[in-house]
Design a protein around this motif. Structure first.
Motif, PDB file in Angstrom:
ATOM      1  N   PRO A 156       0.814  -1.231   0.000  1.00 34.37           N
ATOM      2  CA  PRO A 156       0.000   0.000   0.000  1.00 34.37           C
ATOM      3  C   PRO A 156       0.840   1.271   0.000  1.00 34.37           C
ATOM      4  O   PRO A 156       1.884   1.349   0.648  1.00 34.37           O
ATOM      5  CB  PRO A 156      -0.807  -0.116   1.299  1.00 34.37           C
ATOM      6  CG  PRO A 156      -0.787  -1.556   1.655  1.00 34.37           C
ATOM      7  CD  PRO A 156       0.533  -2.079   1.180  1.00 34.37           C
ATOM      8  N   ARG A 158      -0.110   5.122   0.851  1.00 37.93           N
ATOM      9  CA  ARG A 158      -1.185   5.980   1.350  1.00 37.93           C
ATOM     10  C   ARG A 158      -0.780   7.447   1.458  1.00 37.93           C
ATOM     11  O   ARG A 158      -1.608   8.342   1.363  1.00 37.93           O
ATOM     12  CB  ARG A 158      -1.679   5.473   2.709  1.00 37.93           C
ATOM     13  CG  ARG A 158      -2.351   4.113   2.649  1.00 37.93           C
ATOM     14  CD  ARG A 158      -2.958   3.715   4.001  1.00 37.93           C
ATOM     15  NE  ARG A 158      -3.754   2.499   3.864  1.00 37.93           N
ATOM     16  CZ  ARG A 158      -3.259   1.265   3.953  1.00 37.93           C
ATOM     17  NH1 ARG A 158      -1.954   1.100   4.196  1.00 37.93           N
ATOM     18  NH2 ARG A 158      -4.034   0.214   3.814  1.00 37.93           N
ATOM     19  N   THR A 227      -3.285   3.386  -5.885  1.00 36.99           N
ATOM     20  CA  THR A 227      -3.477   4.620  -5.123  1.00 36.99           C
ATOM     21  C   THR A 227      -3.804   5.760  -6.079  1.00 36.99           C
ATOM     22  O   THR A 227      -3.014   6.076  -6.976  1.00 36.99           O
ATOM     23  CB  THR A 227      -2.208   4.970  -4.320  1.00 36.99           C
ATOM     24  OG1 THR A 227      -1.856   3.863  -3.500  1.00 36.99           O
ATOM     25  CG2 THR A 227      -2.436   6.204  -3.471  1.00 36.99           C
ATOM     26  N   ILE A 290      -6.862   2.669  -2.969  1.00 33.21           N
ATOM     27  CA  ILE A 290      -6.653   3.662  -1.913  1.00 33.21           C
ATOM     28  C   ILE A 290      -6.930   5.030  -2.516  1.00 33.21           C
ATOM     29  O   ILE A 290      -6.127   5.558  -3.306  1.00 33.21           O
ATOM     30  CB  ILE A 290      -5.216   3.575  -1.367  1.00 33.21           C
ATOM     31  CG1 ILE A 290      -4.950   2.169  -0.815  1.00 33.21           C
ATOM     32  CG2 ILE A 290      -4.982   4.644  -0.313  1.00 33.21           C
ATOM     33  CD1 ILE A 290      -3.485   1.874  -0.594  1.00 33.21           C
TER      34      ILE A 290
END
Length: 326
Positions: A156, A158, A227, A290
C-alpha cells in the motif's frame, strides 16, 4: 519541336514537386501503436485510418501495427524521425528529452481536470507545442486522452512518505526521474513491456499509469494496491512523420487533419467508458483501491520539479497560460 519542348518542361516541373499527389499515386503507410487492438487508442487510430482511406478513395492506405510490433516507444520515435514509420500515437513523456516544451504538459498536477486538459491542448497552447514537435519531425494531427496516472504497487501507498525508497518504473524521461526523486523514490526507467515481470520478480516495487493500462497489461496481478494520486494527466499525440507530411498536397493534408480530429473525439468517448470498466474489473479481481482526497501534500513536493522545468521564461509562460486557461 517547340510544343514538344513545352510539354517536356511542364512534365519536368511537375516531377520536381514531390508533394503533389494524384489519384493514381497509391501510398502505403506504416503506423505504430504500443497498445493492444481493443484499446481505446487503437480503436481511435483504426477509425482514423478508415476515414482517410474512404476520403482518399484508398489512395492513402494505412496499416497500424498495434501491440508494439514495430518496437518500443523509444525505438518508434527514432524510426518516425527518419521516416521509416509514417504515423504513430505517442505518449508525451517519451518526447520530453527531444522537445522541451512537451515537459510542461507532463508536469505533475498541471491540469485541474480532463475538461481543462482538452481546452488547453485543443487550443493555442496545443498549437504552440505542436509547432515545436514539428521542428523535431512530428506533425501533430490531434490529441488523444491517456487518463490520469496514479501509483500502484506490491504494497500500500497511502502518503508521500510511503514512497520513500521504493523502486518505481518510469518512462525514459529526465522529468519523470525528477518527479520520483522529489517523492523520495528511486526512479527506474524501463520499457513498458518489461514492467510485469519486473514487478513480479521484485525488481520493481511499484509503477504508475492509468486505469486501462493497469488493467489491460494485467499489472494488477502482481501489484495489488492502486493509489489514486492522479499526479499526471498527460495528453498523447496522433502524429505523422514530417518527411511523409512534406510529400502531401494541401488537400490530402486537410483530409488527414479532419479525420484525426474526428478520431480523437471518438477515442475520448471510448476512453471515458474504458476507465470506468477497467476500474470495476480490477476491483472485482481483488485489487485494493486507496483513494486520495487531498492531493496538496503530494503537490507541494513538486516545487523543485517546477523550479527546474518551468524556470525558463518560455516554459514559465506556458505554465502561466495553462493555469489561467478558462
Amino acid at each position: 519541336m517547340f510544343r514538344r519542348a513545352v510539354r517536356f518542361a511542364a512534365a519536368a516541373a511537375l516531377a520536381a514537386l514531390p508533394w503533389i499527389s494524384t489519384p493514381s499515386q497509391a501510398q502505403e503507410w506504416r503506423g505504430w501503436n504500443i497498445h493492444p487492438p481493443d484499446y481505446p487508442v487503437s480503436r481511435g487510430m483504426d477509425r482514423f485510418t478508415e476515414l482517410v482511406a474512404q476520403r482518399t478513395n484508398n489512395r492513402i492506405r494505412m496499416r497500424t501495427y498495434h501491440s508494439a510490433q514495430l518496437g518500443q516507444q523509444d525505438e518508434a520515435i527514432q524510426q518516425m524521425r527518419i521516416g521509416s514509420i509514417d504515423f504513430a500515437e505517442f505518449n508525451m513523456s517519451g518526447l520530453n528529452n527531444i522537445v522541451p516544451s512537451t515537459q510542461v504538459l507532463t508536469l505533475p498536477f498541471i491540469f485541474r481536470d480532463v475538461a481543462h486538459q482538452h481546452m488547453v491542448v485543443d487550443g493555442p497552447i496545443g498549437d504552440t507545442v505542436g509547432e515545436d514537435l514539428e521542428k523535431a519531425g512530428f506533425v501533430v494531427l490531434a490529441w488523444y486522452d491517456a487518463g490520469a496516472r496514479s501509483m500502484y504497487g506490491r504494497r500500500p501507498i497511502r502518503t508521500p512518505e510511503d514512497m520513500r525508497g521504493l523502486k518505481i518504473r518510469v518512462q525514459t524521461s529526465d522529468l519523470w526521474i525528477d518527479i520520483m526523486r522529489a517523492l523520495g523514490a528511486n526512479a527506474t526507467p524501463l520499457p513498458y513491456g518489461e514492467v510485469y515481470t519486473s514487478l513480479q520478480s521484485g525488481v520493481l516495487d511499484a509503477a504508475e499509469n492509468n486505469w486501462p493500462s493497469y488493467e489491460s497489461s494485467r499489472h494488477f496481478e502482481v501489484a495489488r494496491y492502486f493509489t489514486t494520486t492522479e499526479h499526471s494527466n498527460v495528453p498523447e499525440i496522433l502524429a505523422v512523420s514530417r518527411q511523409r507530411w512534406n510529400r502531401l498536397n494541401p488537400a490530402d493534408r486537410e483530409i488527414l487533419r479532419t479525420a484525426a480530429r474526428e478520431s480523437a473525439a471518438y477515442q475520448r468517448q471510448l476512453w471515458a467508458e474504458r476507465e470506468r470498466v477497467s476500474r470495476e474489473k480490477v476491483i472485482a479481481a481483488g485489487v485494493q483501491v486507496i483513494d486520495i482526497t487531498d492531493r496538496s501534500p503530494w503537490a507541494r513536493l513538486m516545487e523543485p520539479v517546477y523550479a527546474k522545468y518551468a524556470s525558463d521564461p518560455r516554459m514559465a509562460e506556458l505554465v502561466r497560460r495553462i493555469r489561467e486557461a478558462r
